[in-house]
Structures are given as structure tokens and as C-alpha cells.
Design an enzyme around this catalytic site. Sequence first.
Site, PDB file in Angstrom:
ATOM      1  CG  ASN A   7      -5.016   0.124   1.587  1.00  0.00           C
ATOM      2  OD1 ASN A   7      -5.319  -0.857   2.273  1.00  0.00           O
ATOM      3  ND2 ASN A   7      -4.952   0.088   0.269  1.00  0.00           N
ATOM      4  CD1 TRP A   8      -2.088   0.353   7.703  1.00  0.00           C
ATOM      5  CD2 TRP A   8      -2.642  -1.133   9.283  1.00  0.00           C
ATOM      6  NE1 TRP A   8      -2.009   0.984   8.925  1.00  0.00           N
ATOM      7  CE2 TRP A   8      -2.351   0.096   9.913  1.00  0.00           C
ATOM      8  CE3 TRP A   8      -3.026  -2.219  10.085  1.00  0.00           C
ATOM      9  CZ2 TRP A   8      -2.407   0.268  11.297  1.00  0.00           C
ATOM     10  CZ3 TRP A   8      -3.096  -2.049  11.468  1.00  0.00           C
ATOM     11  CH2 TRP A   8      -2.786  -0.821  12.072  1.00  0.00           C
ATOM     12  CE  LYS A   9      -1.674  -0.871  -0.852  1.00  0.00           C
ATOM     13  NZ  LYS A   9      -1.022  -0.651  -2.129  1.00  0.00           N
ATOM     14  CG  HIS A  92      -6.846  -0.571  -3.609  1.00  0.00           C
ATOM     15  ND1 HIS A  92      -5.868  -1.304  -4.229  1.00  0.00           N
ATOM     16  CD2 HIS A  92      -6.236   0.492  -3.043  1.00  0.00           C
ATOM     17  CE1 HIS A  92      -4.695  -0.697  -4.032  1.00  0.00           C
ATOM     18  NE2 HIS A  92      -4.897   0.390  -3.315  1.00  0.00           N
ATOM     19  CD  GLU A  94      -2.657  -3.178  -4.060  1.00  0.00           C
ATOM     20  OE1 GLU A  94      -3.107  -3.438  -2.928  1.00  0.00           O
ATOM     21  OE2 GLU A  94      -1.725  -2.360  -4.257  1.00  0.00           O
ATOM     22  CD  GLU A 160      -5.108   4.657  -4.422  1.00  0.00           C
ATOM     23  OE1 GLU A 160      -4.364   5.005  -3.491  1.00  0.00           O
ATOM     24  OE2 GLU A 160      -5.492   3.493  -4.589  1.00  0.00           O
ATOM     25  N   GLY A 166       2.757   1.896  -5.019  1.00  0.00           N
ATOM     26  CA  GLY A 166       3.796   0.973  -4.562  1.00  0.00           C
ATOM     27  C   GLY A 166       5.067   1.011  -5.383  1.00  0.00           C
ATOM     28  CB  SER A 205       4.556   6.471  -4.504  1.00  0.00           C
ATOM     29  OG  SER A 205       4.650   5.166  -5.052  1.00  0.00           O
ATOM     30  N   GLY A 226      -0.477   3.838   1.184  1.00  0.00           N
ATOM     31  CA  GLY A 226      -0.251   2.406   1.363  1.00  0.00           C
ATOM     32  C   GLY A 226       1.012   2.171   2.177  1.00  0.00           C
ATOM     33  N   GLY A 227       2.112   1.903   1.482  1.00  0.00           N
ATOM     34  CA  GLY A 227       3.389   1.541   2.112  1.00  0.00           C
ATOM     35  C   GLY A 227       3.773   2.416   3.302  1.00  0.00           C
TER      36      GLY A 227
END
Length: 243
Positions: A7-9, A92, A94, A160, A166, A205, A226-227
Amino acid sequence: MKLIVGNWKMNPASLDEAVALTSKISALADLNELRQVILLPPFVFLEELAKKFKQINWGAQDVFWEQKGAYTGEISAAMLRNIGVNWILVGHSERRRYFGEDDETVNKKLHAVLENGFNVIVAVGELQKGDSDEVVETSFRKSIADVAPSDLNRLAVAYEPVWAIGTGEADDPARSNQIVGQLKSIAGKMLGEDSKQIRFLYGGSVNSASAASFLSQPHIDGALVGGASLDAQEFVGILRADY
Ligand code: PGA
């Protein structure tokens, strides 16, 4: 085969960088490794990336539930047809936190995705460390409400814990495995035998160092990353995790 979703956000800042990142991933990983990958770039890069890199499964990070109309700024599932996308993420944390989405709107999105023939990943998770499991279970029930048993082979659920996203502080893999096990048993009660087709991912994470400890858990069928998905070396390290 475990599913590894990147997930590149809201990254990277340009199409050139998106192409460079995908090129690096494709160069480092072999075709077999790439088969388990789903990448979720920002909407504006999707069509071009899917055209250039056919060996990768592409997905969108969100969608609106209506097909078209007066919904400024939104993208419909109908618009994502025929551009090489086969997965859509909904719910998600966010989206829930910054855009006011709740289980009801997430459920509407899930149905729009399935009706339009895509595979769907729905994300659920508690906000605070120590929140009761019931919070996750209720959100899960509401988010997947009324899904048809015949669609379950197109459904993935990402557990999640929001406090682990993150932050560099991944959950304890055994605890996540236990919660996912509880979600699987709820799904069994709601949907019967067919619920075994649902894939359950862990997210929060995950990196190349922690991936094996999650992917080796019996209930965990993959990871939502993600990251670490923005660094080709790290991401391919996750694909190669030894479990
Ligand atoms: P993270 O993000 O891997 O950076 O914690 C996971 C996610 O938001 O899906």
C-alpha cells in the site's frame, strides 16, 4: 500462497518515481515471487503502471460506492474497470480516521467493489493497544455484512491494529494470529464453510525482518505493507521471508 500487498498510500510524488520503484521490484523479484504481490499505487499512476508492468497485480487504495454522478473528487469502481486493476482496498484506517469512513460506508464500498467484479480487501483494527477484541469483531461483522457466500473467494480481510501502523511497533505475531483466528470463527458462524475462502492478512509495521514471524502464523494468509513497500529491497525481502 501468501498474499503480499504493498500500500503506497500518497506516495511517490511522480509517475517517474512510481515506474522506477516498480522496475526495481520487478528486477529483484522473480515471476513466481511477483505472483503473490498486489501493489496499490495512487489512482493517477494506476493505468500507466498496469499497462507497463503486466506481471504484477494492481489494485486501488479506495473507491466510492456510486457508479457515477455528482460526487466531487471521487472515483467509482466502474472507472477502474478495463485499466488493468483487479483489487480494491476499502476501509483502511487512514480513510476511517481522516475521511470519516465508518463500518456502514465501508460496507457500501465493499458491495460496490464486488458488484463490479473486483477482488476486495477490507481493513479492520482497533485504535488503541489494549482495546477489547470485541471492537475489532464488531467492526469486522459490520464491514462485511450481507456479503454473498459466492463472493468469498474474492474477499480478503486485513487485520490492522491502528496503533501498529506506521509506528515501527508491529503487533506480537501470536496475538494477531489469535485475533485472526477469532475473526475466522466469526466468519464461519456468519457464512458457513464457504468462509474458508476468505484470506486474512496482518498489517502494521511489517518489514523484511518481521515478515517471517507473521507469515509463519497458521491463521495469517498474507501481509498488508505500507512504509516498507516503498523500498524495493525491503519489499522483496518480505517476499523472500523464510517461513
Ligand atoms: P505500515 O502501514 O506498514 O507503514 O505500518 C500498513 C498499512 O497502513 O496498511
